[in-house]
Design a protein around this motif. Structure first.
Motif, PDB file in Angstrom:
ATOM      1  N   MET A  38      38.956  26.626 -31.120  1.00 23.93           N
ATOM      2  CA  MET A  38      38.431  25.811 -31.406  1.00 23.93           C
ATOM      3  C   MET A  38      38.515  25.901 -32.912  1.00 23.93           C
ATOM      4  O   MET A  38      38.304  27.349 -33.174  1.00 23.93           O
ATOM      5  CB  MET A  38      37.075  25.463 -30.863  1.00 23.93           C
ATOM      6  N   GLY A  39      38.615  24.102 -33.883  1.00 22.08           N
ATOM      7  CA  GLY A  39      37.634  24.962 -34.894  1.00 22.08           C
ATOM      8  C   GLY A  39      38.519  26.137 -35.712  1.00 22.08           C
ATOM      9  O   GLY A  39      39.861  26.554 -35.780  1.00 22.08           O
ATOM     10  N   GLY A  40      37.920  26.797 -36.845  1.00 14.68           N
ATOM     11  CA  GLY A  40      38.562  27.881 -36.603  1.00 14.68           C
ATOM     12  C   GLY A  40      39.727  29.090 -36.652  1.00 14.68           C
ATOM     13  O   GLY A  40      39.895  29.897 -37.049  1.00 14.68           O
ATOM     14  N   SER A  41      38.580  29.079 -35.245  1.00 16.80           N
ATOM     15  CA  SER A  41      40.168  29.759 -33.871  1.00 16.80           C
ATOM     16  C   SER A  41      41.409  29.359 -33.940  1.00 16.80           C
ATOM     17  O   SER A  41      41.777  30.204 -33.272  1.00 16.80           O
ATOM     18  CB  SER A  41      38.695  29.917 -33.488  1.00 16.80           C
ATOM     19  N   SER A  82      38.627  33.573 -29.814  1.00 19.52           N
ATOM     20  CA  SER A  82      36.334  33.019 -30.219  1.00 19.52           C
ATOM     21  C   SER A  82      36.571  33.986 -31.163  1.00 19.52           C
ATOM     22  O   SER A  82      36.186  34.703 -30.899  1.00 19.52           O
ATOM     23  CB  SER A  82      36.162  32.402 -29.071  1.00 19.52           C
ATOM     24  N   SER A  84      33.027  34.302 -32.517  1.00 18.34           N
ATOM     25  CA  SER A  84      32.466  33.958 -32.020  1.00 18.34           C
ATOM     26  C   SER A  84      32.320  34.712 -29.977  1.00 18.34           C
ATOM     27  O   SER A  84      31.527  35.644 -30.105  1.00 18.34           O
ATOM     28  CB  SER A  84      31.225  33.000 -31.759  1.00 18.34           C
ATOM     29  N   THR A  87      32.062  30.178 -27.943  1.00 10.76           N
ATOM     30  CA  THR A  87      32.163  28.554 -28.065  1.00 10.76           C
ATOM     31  C   THR A  87      32.669  28.083 -26.365  1.00 10.76           C
ATOM     32  O   THR A  87      33.383  28.692 -26.250  1.00 10.76           O
ATOM     33  CB  THR A  87      33.567  28.692 -28.869  1.00 10.76           C
ATOM     34  N   GLN A 130      32.712  34.167 -41.759  1.00 10.55           N
ATOM     35  CA  GLN A 130      32.364  33.115 -41.657  1.00 10.55           C
ATOM     36  C   GLN A 130      33.958  32.992 -40.044  1.00 10.55           C
ATOM     37  O   GLN A 130      35.347  33.403 -40.452  1.00 10.55           O
ATOM     38  CB  GLN A 130      33.075  31.971 -41.764  1.00 10.55           C
ATOM     39  N   PRO A 131      34.144  31.796 -38.972  1.00  6.76           N
ATOM     40  CA  PRO A 131      35.237  32.309 -38.185  1.00  6.76           C
ATOM     41  C   PRO A 131      36.154  31.598 -39.505  1.00  6.76           C
ATOM     42  O   PRO A 131      38.221  31.994 -39.080  1.00  6.76           O
ATOM     43  CB  PRO A 131      34.877  31.519 -37.172  1.00  6.76           C
ATOM     44  N   ARG A 132      35.928  30.613 -39.733  1.00  3.47           N
ATOM     45  CA  ARG A 132      36.893  30.163 -40.846  1.00  3.47           C
ATOM     46  C   ARG A 132      37.311  30.997 -42.031  1.00  3.47           C
ATOM     47  O   ARG A 132      38.603  31.169 -42.012  1.00  3.47           O
ATOM     48  CB  ARG A 132      36.887  28.572 -41.082  1.00  3.47           C
ATOM     49  N   GLU A 211      34.330  21.802 -44.217  1.00  2.93           N
ATOM     50  CA  GLU A 211      33.872  22.879 -43.672  1.00  2.93           C
ATOM     51  C   GLU A 211      32.695  23.125 -44.682  1.00  2.93           C
ATOM     52  O   GLU A 211      31.835  23.535 -45.026  1.00  2.93           O
ATOM     53  CB  GLU A 211      33.970  23.880 -42.866  1.00  2.93           C
ATOM     54  N   LYS A 319      25.630  22.830 -32.316  1.00  3.37           N
ATOM     55  CA  LYS A 319      26.178  23.499 -30.788  1.00  3.37           C
ATOM     56  C   LYS A 319      24.459  23.934 -29.977  1.00  3.37           C
ATOM     57  O   LYS A 319      24.579  23.946 -28.711  1.00  3.37           O
ATOM     58  CB  LYS A 319      26.805  24.932 -31.325  1.00  3.37           C
TER      59      LYS A 319
HETATM   60  C1  F6R Z   1      33.264  28.112 -38.880  1.00  2.00           C
HETATM   61  C2  F6R Z   1      34.686  27.821 -38.217  1.00  2.00           C
HETATM   62  C3  F6R Z   1      34.444  27.230 -36.860  1.00  2.00           C
HETATM   63  C4  F6R Z   1      34.562  27.518 -35.454  1.00  2.00           C
HETATM   64  C5  F6R Z   1      34.424  26.803 -34.491  1.00  2.00           C
HETATM   65  C6  F6R Z   1      35.067  28.055 -33.011  1.00  2.00           C
HETATM   66  O1  F6R Z   1      32.986  29.588 -39.431  1.00  2.00           O
HETATM   67  O2  F6R Z   1      35.358  27.169 -38.658  1.00  2.00           O
HETATM   68  O3  F6R Z   1      34.839  25.479 -36.506  1.00  2.00           O
HETATM   69  O4  F6R Z   1      35.212  28.517 -35.445  1.00  2.00           O
HETATM   70  O5  F6R Z   1      33.315  25.929 -34.235  1.00  2.00           O
HETATM   71  O6  F6R Z   1      34.044  28.812 -32.912  1.00  2.00           O
HETATM   72  P1  F6R Z   1      34.429  29.925 -32.613  1.00  2.00           P
HETATM   73  O7  F6R Z   1      35.855  30.632 -33.829  1.00  2.00           O
HETATM   74  O8  F6R Z   1      33.905  31.036 -32.990  1.00  2.00           O
HETATM   75  O9  F6R Z   1      35.291  30.167 -31.872  1.00  2.00           O
END
Ligand code: F6R
Length: 333
Positions: A38-41, A82, A84, A87, A130-132, A211, A319
């Motif tokens: 999801m998102g950055g991941s 992921s 973190s 997620t 930061q994940p992104r 973001e 979240k």
């Molecule tokens: C925050 C970011 C978010 C997270 C997303 C999923 O920097 O980019 O888009 O990537 O909320 O969380 P993770 O990446 O930890 O699975």
């Protein structure tokens, strides 16, 4: 973190066992590859799909949701990412892939995902980003994994990292470095438009502006946008939309014509556009270098808008609220 993009691409390679397992899974006759995040991941997977799908002998799916498509089963490889490791959508998809006995590869820093994947192939990446901003770290795991699954030679990312470092040095001599691009985007809503491997780059740019700069941005793709979105061009000025065409050195002549004619039609509808080009020796270098450039643009824009590019308060808050909602429900479920 964005300055460190080239360095992060080689900071933590997946170990040979991890890649060997992917190579073996590829040889065992898997039916497809499913990338989850999801998102950055999710961006690393999207980019790999954009780069490798054309030469792939099997389908490559991307899942950004809870669960797995029905087709994914025992004879599939699933790459779960992921940063973190916590997620909820990614964890749900991971559990479903596990229940279907798919061959799973995990890329994470820890969290619940690391705990639950102890007996599986897990590539741990360093925490603290930061994940992104961790995209290069995640990409350097997902790209060779997909290459191994497809029985392709793995690309030398050391060389790529050096080229990206050089590309960033060259920003200084560009007429339009990221700071100038950010200046151009002030007060406007960019609509990033990509083709082929630059479609995920357009999506990434949109997300980074959202973001990091907390600003509205959109993305789309050619040729599809020429069949619908182009009609909205007459309203772009009113809504301060500025199309940013991500041009590729590898455009076929019909695509070059399409970009040029699209830009002409937009201009006749009273809408200017920006064309971004980056010299590159391969589609992979182009994708990464343009992503790095646009990541930097998003940070430059954040600075100009006076916002903190690091904070993602609304994502964190959402979240938290969903976690509270889940714990409230769990006694009944
Ligand atoms: C925050 C970011 C978010 C997270 C997303 C999923 O920097 O980019 O888009 O990537 O909320 O969380 P993770 O990446 O930890 O699975």
């Amino acid at each position: 973190m964005v300055i460190r993009f080239p360095e992060l691409l080689v900071a933590k390679k997946p170990d040979s066992q991890f890649l060997e397992r992917a190579r073996r899974a590829g040889k065992s006759g898997i039916k497809g590859i499913c990338l989850v995040g999801m998102g950055g991941s999710s961006i690393a997977g999207e980019m790999c799909r954009g780069l490798l799908l054309d030469q792939s002998s099997m389908p490559i799916l991307m899942v950004r949701n809870y669960g797995m498509p029905n087709a994914v089963g025992k004879k599939w490889a699933v790459v779960v990412v992921s940063y973190s490791g916590d997620t909820e959508e990614t964890l749900a998809s991971f559990e479903e892939a596990r229940s279907r006995a798919a061959t799973i590869f995990v890329v994470t820093t820890g969290g619940t995902l690391a705990e639950r994947s102890q007996s599986l192939s897990t590539h741990m990446v360093p925490k603290g980003l930061q994940p992104r901003a961790a995209l290069p770290l995640l990409f350097s795991a997902v790209h060779p994994t997909v290459e191994a699954l497809l029985a392709h030679e793995t690309t030398d990312l050391e060389e790529m990292s050096r080229s990206l470092g050089q590309q960033a040095q060259n920003w200084r001599t560009r007429a339009d470095p990221p700071s100038a691009m950010a200046e151009k985007l002030m007060g406007l809503m960019p609509l990033f438009i990509g083709w082929k491997h630059l479609v995920p780059v357009a999506y990434r740019a949109k997300c980074q502006i959202n973001e990091n700069a907390k600003a509205a941005a959109f993305h789309s793709e050619l040729p599809e946008a020429d069949h619908n979105e182009i009609e909205a061009a007459v309203s772009y000025r009113k809504h301060s939309v500025i199309p940013v065409f991500l041009r590729s050195c590898f455009e076929e002549s019909s695509i070059t014509k399409r970009f040029d004619v699209t830009s002409e039609v937009l201009s006749e509808a009273g809408c200017g556009s920006i064309h971004l080009r980056i010299k590159a020796n391969s589609a992979l270098e182009e994708s990464l270098a343009m992503t790095h450039y646009l990541d930097m643009t998003s940070v430059e824009l954040a600075e100009r808008l006076g916002v903190d590019p690091l904070k993602v308060d609304r994502i964190a808050d959402l979240k938290k609220k969903l976690a509270a909602y889940r714990s409230h429900l769990s006694p009944l479920s």
